[in-house]
Scaffold this motif. Structure first.
Motif, PDB file in Angstrom:
ATOM      1  N   UNK A 363      -7.140   7.187  -7.374  1.00 21.20           N
ATOM      2  CA  UNK A 363      -6.982   7.116  -8.836  1.00 21.20           C
ATOM      3  C   UNK A 363      -7.981   8.049  -9.498  1.00 21.20           C
ATOM      4  N   UNK A 364      -7.459   9.094 -10.165  1.00 23.05           N
ATOM      5  CA  UNK A 364      -8.328  10.127 -10.721  1.00 23.05           C
ATOM      6  C   UNK A 364      -7.995  10.366 -12.198  1.00 23.05           C
ATOM      7  N   UNK A 365      -8.452  11.495 -12.696  1.00 19.83           N
ATOM      8  CA  UNK A 365      -8.317  11.801 -14.124  1.00 19.83           C
ATOM      9  C   UNK A 365      -6.866  11.812 -14.595  1.00 19.83           C
ATOM     10  N   UNK A 366      -5.941  12.265 -13.731  1.00 18.99           N
ATOM     11  CA  UNK A 366      -4.537  12.371 -14.133  1.00 18.99           C
ATOM     12  C   UNK A 366      -3.662  11.293 -13.490  1.00 18.99           C
ATOM     13  N   UNK A 367      -4.295  10.157 -13.177  1.00 21.65           N
ATOM     14  CA  UNK A 367      -3.558   9.080 -12.526  1.00 21.65           C
ATOM     15  C   UNK A 367      -3.758   9.154 -11.027  1.00 21.65           C
ATOM     16  N   UNK A 368      -2.675   8.930 -10.294  1.00 17.39           N
ATOM     17  CA  UNK A 368      -2.766   8.947  -8.838  1.00 17.39           C
ATOM     18  C   UNK A 368      -2.881  10.376  -8.301  1.00 17.39           C
ATOM     19  N   UNK A 369      -3.564  10.538  -7.178  1.00 16.66           N
ATOM     20  CA  UNK A 369      -3.503  11.799  -6.440  1.00 16.66           C
ATOM     21  C   UNK A 369      -2.074  11.969  -5.935  1.00 16.66           C
ATOM     22  N   UNK A 370      -1.720  13.167  -5.501  1.00 12.51           N
ATOM     23  CA  UNK A 370      -0.321  13.429  -5.194  1.00 12.51           C
ATOM     24  C   UNK A 370       0.186  12.609  -4.011  1.00 12.51           C
ATOM     25  N   UNK A 371      -0.647  12.398  -3.011  1.00 13.64           N
ATOM     26  CA  UNK A 371      -0.271  11.541  -1.880  1.00 13.64           C
ATOM     27  C   UNK A 371      -1.534  11.076  -1.187  1.00 13.64           C
ATOM     28  N   UNK A 372      -1.375  10.071  -0.350  1.00 14.93           N
ATOM     29  CA  UNK A 372      -2.497   9.605   0.471  1.00 14.93           C
ATOM     30  C   UNK A 372      -1.933   8.942   1.715  1.00 14.93           C
ATOM     31  N   UNK A 373      -2.765   8.848   2.740  1.00 18.15           N
ATOM     32  CA  UNK A 373      -2.351   8.220   3.994  1.00 18.15           C
ATOM     33  C   UNK A 373      -3.326   7.094   4.316  1.00 18.15           C
TER      34      UNK A 373
END
Length: 629
Positions: A363-373
């Motif tokens: 969870x960052x400045x623009x919402x979620x990061x593009x993907x995560x594992x």
């Protein structure tokens, strides 16, 4: 005076004071905390477009750092389409001043109307952020022009400004859709000045509906209505209780719906809204069914679509499961994000669950990061404009149908929908659509059972080099991760494997490797079921220090290299087997049965992690390895 952003966690504490808009899908009402979370996610998503755009020309980067500290040098015209729509949303929600949003929209439209390179009205997929010139050797893109145009036409209807309306109309009217057909009924995917039209066409169900509706509705260069009937809808599958037109990456079921309201409508073939809902619910179930391989996939932790992954841009999806690239345990937040209006009862809890469990890194400045594992504990440090955009638009459509209501004011869209013979569904059709989106009879329905055999692809490589995107991932029952891949040439098949994060026990001789921590490879060359001790089948074990053994016939007709990792918590394997010893002739499309298996002595009762190893009465069903070239 600018309206200030409010991105503090106090938003969640004040959730009980937030007024909730009328929901598009009244069947599910989010909790107050979930609703406040969605507002926060929308606001942060808008922030991406507002902060990252070039204020001199309105161009929006293809991707940016998730913390907002930088962005790519290349703009995506599709991201601009989402951005123009985001400005309309922000104006409606009063997230920024009306004048500032209007001026940013004008700057963007002036650039595309007067300065951007075009050919027959179409724009290049990627542009230099500063100069606006064509980036790389990219194509003139029909779909990305359509996504841009959707934002242009949304702005035309939202802003009561003469110049905005004139510029938007000029951009739309000069697009020569017939030219993009290149003499056939279907539209091509693009054109390059160096080579002409691309061979690929918009001929099978995916995100193409927006393109065809815009092309049919054009007041200046429309294509004939029979083009709507020219693309096929024949890839129909049944997964569990859901029957729908498949296209594995979930974004293909979302993009057209971001602007066009297909709810409670059908054409001669299907209810596409229901199709997207069923594809979403099927993916949720599909992810749960993958939990044996990826145990952190759950009912409310899933999401497979195109995204920036650990090894580059990946187009994941299912069902059916994508093979190249293979699913690796990653999760893409915009997959449920873009499906919120179709299935809010699963997508909203899923996103909120992601926030609660992974907000520290995802969870960052623009919402979620593009993907995560979550299985490998890898988190992207980027966001993609189109992924941020689809999440924003679909949240706001779910809120009060804002984008749909504005876009539907375009008379060209209403005309095109009529030409495609869209009409309201009846109550009986609606009941049918709960589990089946199709209204035509189609032979050869593929029924994908929940125990579908996974498929891996062996790529042709003279030197047996494995590409970054070719590795299959196995999350072990104990600690650690295993990955494997196959390559082939005319002489041999090579198995590549790597095991990491697992403490190794090496005690027994090669003939008893199965009592140690090891990797085993089962091969069924005829793909007709592996049988124990069958002379045609193989069982090979690998373990450090450089121990390997084949049990079924005690064969030595293979060469294996086994290297222990520097941290002593893993090893790599490279095993080459001659085709003549497998008893088959290699060819493109050939299918073998295979299953890598990892043995872990530290795990009691569940020490074997199998890729696919299903024991039947007389044989063992393995996964499928397909040779491609």
């Amino acid at each position: 005076m600018l309206i200030q952003f409010k991105f503090a966690l106090c938003l969640f504490l004040a959730a009980s004071c937030v007024a909730m808009p009328q929901l598009a899908n009244a069947a599910y009402s989010p909790t107050k905390n979930q609703h406040a979370f969605l507002q926060e996610l929308s606001l942060r998503s808008f922030r991406f477009f507002w902060e990252q755009a070039n204020p001199e020309n309105g161009l929006i980067p293809d991707q940016a750092d998730a913390d907002g500290k930088g962005h790519s040098k290349v703009a995506s015209i599709a991201a601009v389409g989402f951005g123009l729509t985001a400005y309309c949303i922000a104006d409606e929600r009063q997230w920024e001043s009306h004048e500032a949003l209007k001026q940013r929209t004008l700057t963007t439209l002036r650039f595309f109307a007067n300065e951007a390179e075009t050919e027959h009205g179409f724009f290049y997929h990627f542009l230099d952020m500063k100069t606006g010139k064509r980036a790389w050797d990219c194509e003139l893109s029909s779909v990305d022009t359509a996504l841009l145009l959707a934002g242009v036409l949304t702005a035309r209807e939202h802003f009561e400004n003469k110049e905005i309306k004139e510029l938007a109309t000029r951009i739309y009217n000069r697009i020569d859709w017939k030219w993009m057909q290149n003499g056939k009924k279907t539209l091509t995917m693009g054109w390059k000045p160096e080579k002409g039209f691309l061979s690929a066409r918009w001929s099978h169900y995916n995100e193409l509906m927006l393109i065809y509706i815009l092309a049919m509705g054009s007041p200046t260069h429309p294509i004939e209505p029979d083009a709507w009937d020219a693309w096929s809808r024949n890839k129909i599958i049944k997964y569990g209780k859901y029957t729908f037109i498949e296209c594995p990456p979930l974004f293909t079921h979302q993009y057209s719906h971001a602007w066009i309201d297909f709810e409670n409508k059908r054409d001669d073939y299907a209810n596409y809204w229901a199709n997207s809902r069923l594809a979403t619910l099927a993916q949720q179930q599909f992810s749960v069914d993958l939990a044996k391989r990826f145990p952190l996939y759950t009912k409310y932790m899933w999401g497979l679509t195109a995204a920036a992954g650990e090894n580059g841009y990946m187009v994941w999806g299912g069902p059916p499961e994508t093979v190249s690239p293979p699913v690796d345990g990653s999760i893409v937040p915009c997959a449920p994000g873009g499906s919120i209006p179709f299935a809010p009862e699963t997508c909203i809890p899923t996103l909120y669950n992601m926030y609660k469990k992974h907000k520290a890194k995802a969870w960052k400045r623009y919402g979620f990061v593009d993907s995560f594992n979550p299985h490998t504990k890898w988190y992207a440090d980027k966001v993609l404009g189109i992924d941020v955009g689809i999440t924003l638009l679909m949240i706001e459509n779910q809120n009060d149908r804002f984008v749909w209501n504005v876009f539907q004011k375009n008379l060209e869209i209403k005309q095109a929908m009529s030409l495609a013979n869209f009409r309201k569904i009846t109550p009986s059709e609606k009941r049918h659509n709960r589990t089946n989106s199709i209204f035509f009879k189609k032979a050869g329905l593929r029924d994908l059972s929940q125990s579908q055999r996974p498929i891996a692809q062996a790529h042709w490589s003279e030197d047996h080099i494995v590409g970054k995107r070719d590795w299959q991932t196995m999350v072990l029952n104990g600690e650690g991760i295993s990955q494997f891949a196959f390559t082939w040439n005319t002489e041999e098949l090579v198995f590549h494997a790597k095991l990491t994060g697992m403490k190794l026990r090496n005690k027994y001789p090669a003939t008893q490797l199965f009592n140690d921590d090891c990797i085993e490879l089962f091969i069924d060359p005829q793909n007709n079921g592996l049988r124990w001790q069958n002379k045609e089948d193989w069982q090979i074990g690998f373990a450090p220090p450089n121990r390997s053994y084949e049990w079924f016939r005690k064969r030595k007709s293979f060469s294996a290299s086994i290297i222990t990792g520097k941290d002593k918590r893993g090893f790599t394997v490279r095993c080459a087997i001659k085709w003549k010893d497998l008893g088959i002739k290699p060819r493109k499309g050939l299918k073998l049965g295979v299953s890598p298996v990892v043995n872990q002595t530290s795990v009691k009762d569940a020490g074997k992690t199998e890729w696919h190893f299903k024991e039947n009465a007389k044989s063992v069903e393995l996964g499928i390895l397909r040779l491609i070239k």
